[in-house]
Design an enzyme around this catalytic site. Structure first.
Site, short mmCIF file in Angstrom:
data_model
loop_
_atom_site.label_atom_id
_atom_site.label_comp_id
_atom_site.label_asym_id
_atom_site.label_seq_id
_atom_site.Cartn_x
_atom_site.Cartn_y
_atom_site.Cartn_z
N THR A 69 93.40 36.08 21.58
CA THR A 69 92.05 35.52 21.43
C THR A 69 92.02 34.36 20.44
O THR A 69 92.67 34.41 19.39
CB THR A 69 91.08 36.61 20.97
N PRO A 95 89.45 31.16 18.42
CA PRO A 95 88.08 30.92 17.95
C PRO A 95 87.17 30.28 18.98
O PRO A 95 85.97 30.58 19.03
CB PRO A 95 88.29 29.99 16.74
N GLU A 132 95.13 48.17 28.48
CA GLU A 132 94.28 48.02 27.30
C GLU A 132 92.85 48.48 27.59
O GLU A 132 92.22 49.16 26.77
CB GLU A 132 94.26 46.56 26.84
N ARG A 133 92.34 48.14 28.76
CA ARG A 133 90.97 48.55 29.10
C ARG A 133 90.87 50.06 29.25
O ARG A 133 89.87 50.67 28.83
CB ARG A 133 90.52 47.84 30.38
N GLY A 146 66.93 61.29 9.07
CA GLY A 146 67.32 60.46 7.93
C GLY A 146 68.77 60.62 7.55
O GLY A 146 69.42 59.67 7.08
#
Length: 389
Positions: A128, A130, A243-244, A341
């Protein structure tokens, strides 16, 4: 135990690995989440136990086991309350090392794959960029041949293990004018001059180091080209199916963990004179999610079984990741709500699980990209075949 896919040996391995994680990993998780640094000793221990070599050849220290041992490995890693730690382990074992095993020559396997299996070297896969994101073919990093070397220039981003890795598996364009047919794969030792890595600050996966990496005239020997020149894109695409599936398994496992934790909490939490697991609206919400998770899990297992037989399951793996990551996000969102909460408090696991899970529909190909890939297969009748036998 699902006897269709898992044997008694798988379940013995599951218990053994679970005990190992509880003893050796869980006591350090909070520290690693705070520092963003996983100490090297744990990599060595994983290697000593053989956990990095489950499905790799015995010649390099692996055990050559079927993929359902890997499924157990992935599922149990999702239960240590740190998807970041899990990601560091599986990105090393199943992203970087997959390429070493598939495309590396004997020298690379001896010098990098064997030490990776032993936990002595840490690897990272650098694809990957930028400006590219999921557009692998649009990468700008180049590897230019000059004499007896390749010179690499460019940058990569969102690289798991990018800061502390000992080596990178790097995709770069050797012939930019050829587009995706001009991409090649290289082994780059991180000790090489001209490499700089910057740690990124993330919403989740905080125990893992994720980096942006710059290559400034990085010189590597010609023999560090892995596989054939110009075949990098097919290599990457072929391994994407695995990978998937990994990310789909991670998703169903963390959703299942969140559901189990929440159901246990609901059995103890009282409101209006009753434990909240008696309230119909809450019960039915849990049932809906349990059903979706089980559907994903069984689909994922079926895809793994086919992959283990050598079938090319790009369609099924893409569907698996698309559906499982969405189901996990929705389930964990509602599980946090069940805690009221307390779900918003860091001392409870759901806040971190929610942050960590959000990467599922983004990493390894965004859901939007996966839908377009599936559109081409389902609507346009495009038939993807393995590029490399």
């Amino acid at each position: 135990m699902n006897s269709l896919y898992f044997t008694e040996e798988h379940e013995l391995f599951r218990q053994s690995f679970r005990d190992f994680l509880h003893k050796e990993v869980v006591p350090h998780i909070e520290k690693w989440e705070k520092t963003g640094t996983i100490e090297r000793f744990i990599w060595t221990k994983f290697g000593e136990m053989g956990f990095f070599g489950l499905n790799y050849p015995e010649a390099y220290g692996g055990m050559n086991l079927n993929l359902f041992y890997t499924v157990v490995f992935l599922e149990e890693l999702q239960k240590v309350k740190s998807s970041g730690f899990a990601a560091a382990m599986w990105a090393h074992a199943y992203l970087a090392m997959t390429h070493l095993n598939a495309e590396g020559d004997e020298r690379i396997k001896q010098e990098y794959l064997a030490p990776s299996i032993a936990g002595e070297k840490i690897g990272a896969l650098c694809v990957t960029e930028p400006f590219g994101g999921s557009d692998v073919a649009g990468m700008r990093t180049t590897a230019v041949r000059k004499g007896d070397k390749f010179v690499i220039n460019g940058s990569k981003t969102f690289i798991t293990n990018g800061v502390y890795a000992d080596y990178y598996v790097v995709a770069a364009k050797t012939n930019p004018e050829l587009g995706n047919k001009g991409i090649s794969i290289f082994l780059v030792d991180t000790a090489t001059k001209g490499i700089s890595a910057t740690k990124l600050d993330k919403l989740g996966w905080r125990a893992s180091d994720t980096a942006e990496i710059a290559f400034d005239n990085v010189e590597i020997p010609l023999e560090n080209l892995m596989g054939e020149e110009g075949k990098g894109f097919p290599y990457i695409m072929q391994h994407f199916a695995f990978e998937r599936l990994i990310m789909a398994i991670n998703a169903h496992a963390r959703a299942e963990y969140a559901l189990e934790y929440t159901i246990e909490y609901m059995s103890q939490r009282e409101a209006f004179g009753s434990t909240i697991n008696k309230f119909q609206a809450l019960r039915h919400t849990m049932v809906e999610h349990a059903t979706e998770i089980e559907h994903c899990k069984l689909f994922n297992y079926a895809a793994v079984a086919r992959l283990d037989k050598g079938e090319y399951v790009v369609k099924e793996a893409t569907m698996a990741k698309l559906k499982s990551t969405k189901v996990a996000d929705l389930a964990i969102y509602d599980c946090l709500q069940m805690l009221g909460g307390y779900g918003y408090m860091e001392e409870y696991p759901l806040a971190r699980l929610l942050r960590d899970s959000r990467l599922g529909p983004i990493g390894g190909g965004t859901s939007e990209i996966l839908k377009e890939i599936l559109s081409k297969m389902i609507i346009d009748n495009q038939n993807y075949k393995p590029a490399v036998k």
